[in-house]
Every structure is written in structure tokens, then in C-alpha cells.
Design an enzyme around this catalytic site. Structure first.
Site, PDB file in Angstrom:
ATOM      1  N   ASP A  81     -15.658  20.406   5.639  1.00  0.00           N
ATOM      2  CA  ASP A  81     -14.412  20.899   6.240  1.00  0.00           C
ATOM      3  C   ASP A  81     -14.614  22.112   7.149  1.00  0.00           C
ATOM      4  OD1 ASP A  81     -15.113  22.124   3.727  1.00  0.00           O
ATOM      5  OD2 ASP A  81     -13.163  23.105   3.657  1.00  0.00           O
ATOM      6  N   GLU A 139     -13.847  22.437   0.869  1.00  0.00           N
ATOM      7  CA  GLU A 139     -14.573  23.521   0.178  1.00  0.00           C
ATOM      8  C   GLU A 139     -13.849  24.844   0.322  1.00  0.00           C
ATOM      9  OE1 GLU A 139     -16.663  26.749  -1.017  1.00  0.00           O
ATOM     10  OE2 GLU A 139     -16.289  26.512   1.117  1.00  0.00           O
TER      11      GLU A 139
HETATM   12 ZN   LIG Z   1     -16.525  29.383   4.473  1.00  0.00          ZN
HETATM   13 ZN   LIG Z   2     -18.996  27.572   3.696  1.00  0.00          ZN
END
Ligand SMILES: [Zn+2]
Ligand SMILES: [Zn+2]
Length: 394
Positions: A81, A139
């Protein structure tokens, strides 16, 4: 068996690695919405002969490679991401999406993951065991790793060890950190409500002033890190917002605070949370108020397993040489690789990607973030060598 020279094989992949990375950089996607990225990952891994599962934890991709000989399963993780940041670089491969950019280097992680998958597929017949690739969404604070675990990413097969890496722009290109113990902190978010009894600003004796109680609570909380946490350990307790009251002549009924706790050890985290509850209980009760505490565990600490970290360190020495492998003080930032590392013996590595001479050393999450792409083949060689060393040592 002598190990193939993954460094030179990875260097030969450099044009492909850069092409993958630049394409992803131009087309960043946020959180769980990494559909285009996951599509490219799934298609590439399928073409390489992997058994691919898509839609794991919404948009995660899991792919399995069977080695030619029986053995353990080693997991390699990459995150996919980007961030809601407007890029201000004018590179030809700059983000084409307004307000979104790969400012943490996850585009590089995907390229390194795909390159590693290509290299290991080529050597599948020689591998004693299986390699499980986990490409995760979300994440950046949205618990994508937890979503993948809940959806069976670690269930079939159950990996025996897990490795991952993060490009690190504040380290020079090619430096590697692969060490045992804590590397990144656990992060909890807090919401505290102090509840008194509101009333007229001139009649305090008829009220319980939530603002006055909050003042006592705030100063009491400062004693947790300074007086309760072992000074050899590390913790942060920050109250970032305080909101209460509506007018100058009204005593507030409630005050709401938000904050965060950062710790490396579960014992220290427990100490902070216990003292937090005890102080809230005691201070509010003593002043006639009540409280509500809402703690939300955002990310656990990344703590590297000693044996597995030693294998990663030896691989790093093989790939970049002894002098380029260094120790790094634990970082207060958090990473949800911790979701894998709390279930499987694991090692998360940092690989230097900065180059000050080329101006490629803006910090992560900065709108000027970019890195030295020569790190990509080094990352591939590092992950491939680590995985093979683990399989052969187990
Ligand atoms: Zn980051
Ligand atoms: Zn990262």
C-alpha cells in the site's frame, strides 16, 4: 550443495525490478484498495508457476512454491500500500494519482518480492522445502497483516519461519540491519473519558468539575513512564488531545482525551496499562468523578527471533559483506509485520536505500521520498539468500 550466486542473478534482473517499481510508483493505491497492485502480483506469480491465492484478507495475495526436496516452509512478506500524500518529485515515474504516493517504499518491497519469487522459482528443483510469499495490503495503520492472518494466510501450509525487509532511506544504500530482539515498537491508541457532574460556573460546590479532575489525571499519568517503568526499558505515553467544556460559565460534565502508548516489551506495555487504570480509578474516585478507558492495540512490537535473525545476518554478510551489516537502535515507529512475528519465529530486516549525493534521502512519509533503485537487486539477493539459508539449515 553450493549456493547459487544470487547477487549476480539478482543484478541481471535489475531492469525488470526497476520497471515493476516505477509502474507501481506511478499507480499508487491505498489501504485495502490495492486491487491493481494485487492483480499484477497474482498474475506475475501465476506465470512463475506459483500456487496463488487471491483475496486473502480482502486484497492480499498468498503464493506457494514447492521445492524439489522435502523440508520446512519459509515465509517471505512484502507490503503493497501507498500513502495519502501529494508527491512533489518531478521524476518521469512520479505518481499519476493526485493525493497518493508510495512515500514509504512499498513499491520497492513489491518489486523485491516479485524478483525474489522469480529467482527462487528458477532454483525450485534445488530447494529443500517450500517458500510462501505473502503480499499484504493496508500496512499503514489499517491492520492488513491481521486481516490476512484471520483469513488463513498462515494456515496452509503453516510457515516455520518468516522474513521481511523495509527499505530505509536514512541508511546509505546497501547497508543491512538483521539483528535479534526488538526492532520496532508496539503502538496502542487510547481514548479516556472523564465524567463529572456539570453545572453553573459560579456554583462549583454543586458539581464535579471534569476539567479540574482531568488536570490531576494528566499530571498523575506523567509518573507512569518516569516512576513505574524500569529506566533501562523504553516506553512513551503521550496524550495528544484534550477536549471538554462548552462555555466560560459552565462547568464541564465530561472531558475526552486521546493518546498513544509505544513500548517494545509486553511486560512494559502491561505495566503502563495497569498503572494507567489504577491512576484513573484512584484520581477520579478521589475527586468524585468516573472514567472510561478504551485501549486499542494498533500494532504489536516487531521482535526478531535470535536463531532466525542469525540466519538472516549470515545471509546479509554473504550478500553485502561484513562491513555493510550493522546494528540499529530499536525504532519507536511500528510495523504490522509484528502480526506474523508474534506467531512464527521471524526476522524483519532494514536495508539502506538512501543516497545523499543523488538527493535520494528524504525520510519515509515525506512528499519528496524517493530511493536509490540500485537497492532493488540487493534486496532480492538478500531475501533469496536468507530463505535458502533457512531451508538448508533446518
Ligand atoms: Zn510507512
Ligand atoms: Zn512502510
Amino acid at each position: 550443495m553450493t549456493m547459487p550466486d544470487y547477487r549476480s542473478e539478482a543484478e541481471a534482473l535489475r531492469p525488470q525490478l526497476i520497471a515493476w517499481r516505477r509502474d507501481l510508483h506511478q499507480h499508487p493505491e491505498l489501504g485495502f484498495e490495492v486491487r491493481r497492485t494485487a492483480g499484477i502480483v497474482a498474475q506475475t506469480l501465476g506465470e512463475l508457476g506459483y500456487e496463488v491465492r487471491t483475496g486473502v484478507g480482502r486484497t492480499g495475495v498468498v503464493a506457494l512454491l514447492h521445492g524439489g526436496r522435502p523440508g520446512p516452509t519459509v515465509m517471505l512478506r512484502a507490503d503493497m500500500d501507498a500513502l495519502p500524500i501529494q508527491e512533489i518529485n518531478d521524476a518521469p515515474y512520479a505518481s499519476q494519482v493526485a493525493g497518493m504516493m508510495h512515500a514509504c517504499g512499498h513499491d520497492g518491497h513489491v518489486a523485491i518480492g516479485l524478483g525474489t519469487a522469480a529467482l527462487l522459482a528458477r532454483h525450485a528443483a534445488e530447494l529443500p522445502g517450500r517458500v510462501l510469499f505473502v503480499f499484504q495490503p493496508a500496512e499503514e495503520g489499517q491492520r492488513g497483516a491481521a486481516a490476512m492472518v484471520a483469513d488463513g494466510a498462515l494456515a496452509d501450509p503453516v510457515p516455520d519461519a518468516a522474513f521481511g525487509l523495509h527499505l530505509w532511506n536514512t541508511m546509505p544504500m546497501g547497508r543491512v540491519v538483521a539483528q535479534a530482539g526488538p526492532l520496532m515498537a508496539a503502538a496502542d491508541t487510547l481514548r479516556i473519558t472523564v465524567r463529572g457532574r456539570g453545572g453553573h460556573g459560579a456554583l462549583p460546590h454543586e458539581t464535579v468539575d471534569a476539567v479540574a479532575v482531568t488536570g490531576q489525571v494528566l499530571s498523575a499519568l506523567q509518573t507512569i513512564v518516569s516512576r513505574n517503568v524500569d529506566p533501562q526499558e523504553t516506553a512513551v505515553l503521550t496524550i495528544g488531545t484534550v477536549h471538554g467544556g462548552t462555555a466560560f460559565n459552565i462547568i464541564a460534565e465530561t472531558v475526552e482525551m486521546q493518546g498513544t502508548i509505544r513500548t517494545f516489551s509486553p511486560i512494559v506495555r502491561e505495566t503502563v496499562l495497569t498503572r494507567l487504570r489504577v491512576l484513573l480509578e484512584g484520581v477520579t474516585a478521589g475527586l468524585g468523578a468516573t472514567y472510561e478507558l478504551d485501549v486499542h492495540e494498533m500494532t504489536g512490537a516487531v521482535v526478531n527471533d535470535a536463531r532466525v535473525a542469525e540466519i538472516a545476518r549470515a545471509a546479509a554478510v554473504q550478500v553485502v559483506g561484513n562491513t555493510a551489516v550493522s546494528w540499529h537502535a530499536p525504532l519507536m515507529v511500528s510495523e504490522d509485520f509484528s502480526e506474523f512475528a508474534r506467531r512464527v519465529p521471524a526476522c524483519f530486516m532494514l536495508i539502506g536505500s538512501g543516497n545523499a549525493e543523488l538527493g535520494l534521502n528524504a525520510p519515509h512519509h515525506n512528499p519528496r521520498f524517493d530511493f536509490d533503485e540500485r537497492v532493488l537487486p540487493i534486496g532480492v539477493a538478500l531475501l533469496a539468500t536468507t530463505a535458502v539459508r533457512y531451508l538448508e539449515a533446518t
